[in-house]
Scaffold this motif. Sequence first.
Motif, PDB file in Angstrom:
ATOM      1  N   GLU A   3       0.829  -1.195   0.000  1.00 42.22           N
ATOM      2  CA  GLU A   3       0.000   0.000   0.000  1.00 42.22           C
ATOM      3  C   GLU A   3       0.874   1.260   0.000  1.00 42.22           C
ATOM      4  O   GLU A   3       0.595   2.218  -0.704  1.00 42.22           O
ATOM      5  CB  GLU A   3      -0.914  -0.006   1.232  1.00 42.22           C
ATOM      6  CG  GLU A   3      -1.885   1.139   1.246  1.00 42.22           C
ATOM      7  CD  GLU A   3      -2.834   1.035   2.422  1.00 42.22           C
ATOM      8  OE1 GLU A   3      -2.976   2.035   3.129  1.00 42.22           O
ATOM      9  OE2 GLU A   3      -3.409  -0.052   2.616  1.00 42.22           O
ATOM     10  N   ALA A   6       2.374   1.774  -3.409  1.00 45.00           N
ATOM     11  CA  ALA A   6       1.368   2.282  -4.344  1.00 45.00           C
ATOM     12  C   ALA A   6       1.167   3.786  -4.140  1.00 45.00           C
ATOM     13  O   ALA A   6       1.013   4.529  -5.096  1.00 45.00           O
ATOM     14  CB  ALA A   6       0.048   1.535  -4.162  1.00 45.00           C
ATOM     15  N   THR A   7       1.169   4.230  -2.891  1.00 42.91           N
ATOM     16  CA  THR A   7       0.999   5.649  -2.607  1.00 42.91           C
ATOM     17  C   THR A   7       2.141   6.456  -3.198  1.00 42.91           C
ATOM     18  O   THR A   7       1.934   7.500  -3.802  1.00 42.91           O
ATOM     19  CB  THR A   7       0.915   5.885  -1.083  1.00 42.91           C
ATOM     20  OG1 THR A   7      -0.182   5.137  -0.577  1.00 42.91           O
ATOM     21  CG2 THR A   7       0.709   7.349  -0.764  1.00 42.91           C
ATOM     22  N   SER A   9       4.021   5.570  -5.721  1.00 38.87           N
ATOM     23  CA  SER A   9       3.877   5.488  -7.166  1.00 38.87           C
ATOM     24  C   SER A   9       2.800   6.446  -7.658  1.00 38.87           C
ATOM     25  O   SER A   9       2.971   7.117  -8.671  1.00 38.87           O
ATOM     26  CB  SER A   9       3.545   4.054  -7.571  1.00 38.87           C
ATOM     27  OG  SER A   9       3.339   3.981  -8.952  1.00 38.87           O
ATOM     28  N   ASP A  10       1.678   6.515  -6.948  1.00 41.07           N
ATOM     29  CA  ASP A  10       0.603   7.443  -7.313  1.00 41.07           C
ATOM     30  C   ASP A  10       1.092   8.887  -7.250  1.00 41.07           C
ATOM     31  O   ASP A  10       0.818   9.677  -8.151  1.00 41.07           O
ATOM     32  CB  ASP A  10      -0.603   7.275  -6.388  1.00 41.07           C
ATOM     33  CG  ASP A  10      -1.334   5.955  -6.604  1.00 41.07           C
ATOM     34  OD1 ASP A  10      -1.080   5.303  -7.649  1.00 41.07           O
ATOM     35  OD2 ASP A  10      -2.135   5.585  -5.732  1.00 41.07           O
ATOM     36  N   ALA A  11       1.821   9.238  -6.203  1.00 38.75           N
ATOM     37  CA  ALA A  11       2.348  10.591  -6.058  1.00 38.75           C
ATOM     38  C   ALA A  11       3.326  10.896  -7.189  1.00 38.75           C
ATOM     39  O   ALA A  11       3.332  11.995  -7.743  1.00 38.75           O
ATOM     40  CB  ALA A  11       3.017  10.769  -4.701  1.00 38.75           C
ATOM     41  N   SER A  12       4.132   9.920  -7.542  1.00 39.11           N
ATOM     42  CA  SER A  12       5.085  10.103  -8.627  1.00 39.11           C
ATOM     43  C   SER A  12       4.360  10.325  -9.952  1.00 39.11           C
ATOM     44  O   SER A  12       4.762  11.174 -10.752  1.00 39.11           O
ATOM     45  CB  SER A  12       5.998   8.878  -8.724  1.00 39.11           C
ATOM     46  OG  SER A  12       6.896   9.020  -9.781  1.00 39.11           O
ATOM     47  N   ASN A  13       3.284   9.583 -10.174  1.00 38.06           N
ATOM     48  CA  ASN A  13       2.494   9.750 -11.400  1.00 38.06           C
ATOM     49  C   ASN A  13       1.847  11.133 -11.462  1.00 38.06           C
ATOM     50  O   ASN A  13       1.823  11.757 -12.526  1.00 38.06           O
ATOM     51  CB  ASN A  13       1.420   8.671 -11.506  1.00 38.06           C
ATOM     52  CG  ASN A  13       2.003   7.314 -11.820  1.00 38.06           C
ATOM     53  OD1 ASN A  13       3.119   7.209 -12.326  1.00 38.06           O
ATOM     54  ND2 ASN A  13       1.267   6.261 -11.497  1.00 38.06           N
ATOM     55  N   VAL A  14       1.338  11.614 -10.332  1.00 40.82           N
ATOM     56  CA  VAL A  14       0.711  12.931 -10.277  1.00 40.82           C
ATOM     57  C   VAL A  14       1.759  13.999 -10.575  1.00 40.82           C
ATOM     58  O   VAL A  14       1.518  14.932 -11.351  1.00 40.82           O
ATOM     59  CB  VAL A  14       0.045  13.176  -8.903  1.00 40.82           C
ATOM     60  CG1 VAL A  14      -0.337  14.639  -8.727  1.00 40.82           C
ATOM     61  CG2 VAL A  14      -1.172  12.279  -8.746  1.00 40.82           C
TER      62      VAL A  14
END
Length: 144
Positions: A3, A6-7, A9-14
């Motif tokens: 988890e 994933a957080t 990775s999500d921040a990196s994508n944003v």
Amino acid sequence: MPERAATRSDASNVTERGRRAFAVLLGEFRRTPVLVPLGDGPGPDTERGLLTADFNGVRFILAFSDEQALARYAVARGEGAREWRYQTVLGARLLDAAVPAVGVPCGVALDCADGADGMVFPPVRGVVPDAVAVDVDGGARGLA
């Protein structure tokens, strides 16, 4: 643990999406002629004849996408009744020639009276020449 990964990775994508969106806006600005008000003469709000504003130790050349945006700025400043002289300049010329000529850390503020609809092009790598970018070793050299 998955988890947390994933957080991140999500921040990196944003962050990456934000960088790409900014690059698109920067490219559009560089290709677009903008209106740059002329200052009334020597003083703290003019730089080489262009209207400027200082914010947190950085000077910004003020630019506007059209006459209506300039008019909103004039009204917000309480000077809507006076005549505003301006010149039309390509965004790339502002960033590549006018900003380095200022002599202090400088960027461009586009449509600054329009709140979140305005845009700031700060004096950083990829926006202004490296020699005057404040985030590059050796950048902004010789600036007062």
